[in-house]
Design a protein around this motif. Structure first.
Motif, PDB file in Angstrom:
ATOM      1  N   GLY A   1       0.775  -1.232   0.000  1.00 19.33           N
ATOM      2  CA  GLY A   1       0.000   0.000   0.000  1.00 19.33           C
ATOM      3  C   GLY A   1       0.806   1.282   0.000  1.00 19.33           C
TER       4      GLY A   1
ATOM      5  N   ASP B   1       3.327   4.247  -1.361  1.00 16.68           N
ATOM      6  CA  ASP B   1       3.593   4.884  -2.644  1.00 16.68           C
ATOM      7  C   ASP B   1       5.068   4.740  -3.015  1.00 16.68           C
ATOM      8  OD1 ASP B   1       4.092   7.027  -4.653  1.00 16.68           O
ATOM      9  OD2 ASP B   1       1.993   7.498  -4.232  1.00 16.68           O
TER      10      ASP B   1
ATOM     11  N   VAL C   1      -1.210  -0.816   8.553  1.00 20.52           N
ATOM     12  CA  VAL C   1      -1.515  -0.526   7.149  1.00 20.52           C
ATOM     13  C   VAL C   1      -1.867   0.950   7.055  1.00 20.52           C
ATOM     14  CG1 VAL C   1      -3.119  -0.910   5.240  1.00 20.52           C
ATOM     15  CG2 VAL C   1      -2.300  -2.852   6.587  1.00 20.52           C
TER      16      VAL C   1
ATOM     17  N   GLU D   1      -2.235   4.306   4.048  1.00 23.09           N
ATOM     18  CA  GLU D   1      -2.239   4.710   2.648  1.00 23.09           C
ATOM     19  C   GLU D   1      -1.308   5.905   2.439  1.00 23.09           C
ATOM     20  OE1 GLU D   1      -6.255   5.560   1.684  1.00 23.09           O
ATOM     21  OE2 GLU D   1      -6.905   3.464   1.763  1.00 23.09           O
TER      22      GLU D   1
END
Length: 465
Positions: free
Chosen positions: A102, A104, A166, A168
């Motif tokens: 997840g 970038d 987790v 983003e």
């Protein structure tokens, strides 16, 4: 250092506005702020954008007191190539893979392997996602592993993310915006459960995890509403961190770092609108062990930071109110009423700038009494429960006080959290949570043979709000 032009702030949700906008009650810690006519005009709709020196000074004063919070949606993004993500990990290949999926690719990622049993497997997981891999041949713990990763960072900002989390990239980007404030050293998101197995412990943790600091963003300061942030996810300014975490601390290293930064004059922020997900422990044995582990760190923190780790902060009037409530005598309620009146009178003398000093002082007195009673409940049920349990065997009043405190605390927390759990099991989990933490606290103080972490901070005199 000053806030940049275009930096936007708004009144924090729990700040109370009185006297037609001239008086603000709130902040970290709570205080009263009387605004000038010019300041009131600038903050008329509850928000302010820095456009000149005057608005900048006002925004700086209000954000530094915790009265306002930044409006990050109006701030320019900071490129992700200016942040390095450091992930300390040991023997969690599946969790590491899930996290890296997840993230970038614009961010450089450094995976610090803290002497895993199978480091080659961990290296393959990191390599599959293009992350740099830094193996440590001796287990140094999470703090030491983060510091090893920090030494590899060449960007102005760093994100520390634990492998059982987790998050983003958009969440990291939103946290980065807080660093437009040059006084902010570190910012953390809200930590919620990634998933749970449907067990009663899992549902309790989803509602009341030790890592979840609540739904309200805040300025982080010792002995305020939000006194620390967990290191599960933090984004920080590299030049503020120095050598980083104290690697000698097995627990509480995140609290220690936050309090050191605060003592150095930096700001630390908690952004409840940004969420990361964490794998909570849901087996009863591991859950209780983790709660006790958290409690065991208070003694070491007390050695470093003194009364900042105190389980309660009381003035003499607050302490007397708690004693009156605990006594449960016929004179208890009249005494508490008298003490409230004294508190109101003393506060009103320092609130003469308000249109209604007695009314405002009464409001503050109610907040103070409520805080004192809440702290008494937590002392009995959480921090001092081993001593309270022994005393209850000999004192009917103390037994009654424990029962009343347990029922009241359960009702308050259940209404506040609205957990997906029936009242009985929620009450059981709440009491087990407190019992495990308190056991760890007493064990930690026993090992160090110092009781400072158990002592309230008694503040003599009344400070002007």
């Amino acid at each position: 250092m000053t806030l940049p032009e275009g930096f936007a702030v708004r009144l924090a949700p729990r700040v109370r506005v009185r006297d037609g906008g001239r008086t603000l009650i709130g902040g970290a810690p709570i205080r009263v702020n009387h605004l000038s006519a010019r300041a009131r005009d600038l903050l008329r709709d509850g928000s302010l954008v820095v456009s000149d020196a005057t608005s900048g000074r006002l925004a700086e004063q209000l954000i530094g007191s915790g009265m306002t919070e930044p409006v990050t949606a109006l701030l320019d993004p900071i490129d992700l190539d200016k942040v390095t993500c450091v992930i300390p990990v040991r023997d969690r290949p599946a969790e590491l893979d899930r996290l890296l999926v997840g993230l970038d690719k614009a961010m450089r990622v450094v995976v610090v392997d803290d002497a895993s049993i199978d480091p080659e497997r961990m290296a393959k997981v990191a390599g599959r996602h293009g992350a740099d891999f830094l193996p440590l041949h001796r287990n140094v713990g999470p703090a030491g592993a983060r510091n090893a990763g920090l030494r590899e960072v060449r960007t102005p900002y760093v994100a520390f993310v634990d492998s059982d989390v987790v998050i983003e990239p958009a969440a990291v980007a939103r946290l980065l915006k807080h660093l437009h404030d040059p006084q902010v050293a570190l910012v953390a998101p809200r930590i919620l459960a990634l998933d749970h197995d449907g067990s009663w412990i899992g549902r309790y943790e989803s509602a009341r995890s030790s890592l979840d600091l609540g739904r309200h963003s805040a300025l982080v300061r010792p002995q305020s509403t939000i006194a620390w942030v967990p290191s599960a996810v933090v984004v920080a300014r590299v030049d503020a961190l120095g050598e980083g975490f104290d690697a000698s601390m097995a627990v509480g290293e995140d609290v220690d770092l936050v309090w050191r930064l605060d003592a150095e004059g930096w700001r630390i922020r908690y952004d409840a609108d940004v969420v990361a997900r964490h794998d909570h422990r849901t087996s009863l044995r591991r859950w209780l062990h983790r709660k006790a582990f958290y409690g065991s760190g208070a003694a070491a923190l007390a050695d470093r930071h003194g009364s900042k780790v105190a389980p309660a902060v009381l003035t003499p009037i607050g302490a007397a109110t708690a004693v009156a409530a605990l006594a449960q005598r016929r004179w208890s309620l009249p005494a508490m009423g008298l003490l409230s009146g004294v508190m109101t009178w003393r506060l009103s003398r320092s609130l003469r700038g308000s249109d209604h000093p007695v009314r405002t002082a009464g409001e503050l007195a109610v907040l103070g009494i409520s805080s004192n009673l809440a702290q008494l409940m937590h002392l009995l049920l959480r921090h001092w429960w081993p001593a309270a349990a022994v005393g209850a065997m000999f004192s009917p009043r103390l037994r009654r006080a424990l029962v009343i405190a347990a029922v009241a605390d359960t009702v308050i927390e259940r209404r506040r959290l609205e957990p997906d759990l029936d009242p009985v099991r929620f009450a059981m989990a709440l009491r087990l949570d407190d019992a495990a933490y308190g056991a760890g606290l007493w064990a930690g103080t026993g090992r160090r043979r110092r009781i400072r972490a158990l002592l309230p901070d008694l503040r003599i005199g009344v400070r002007s709000p």
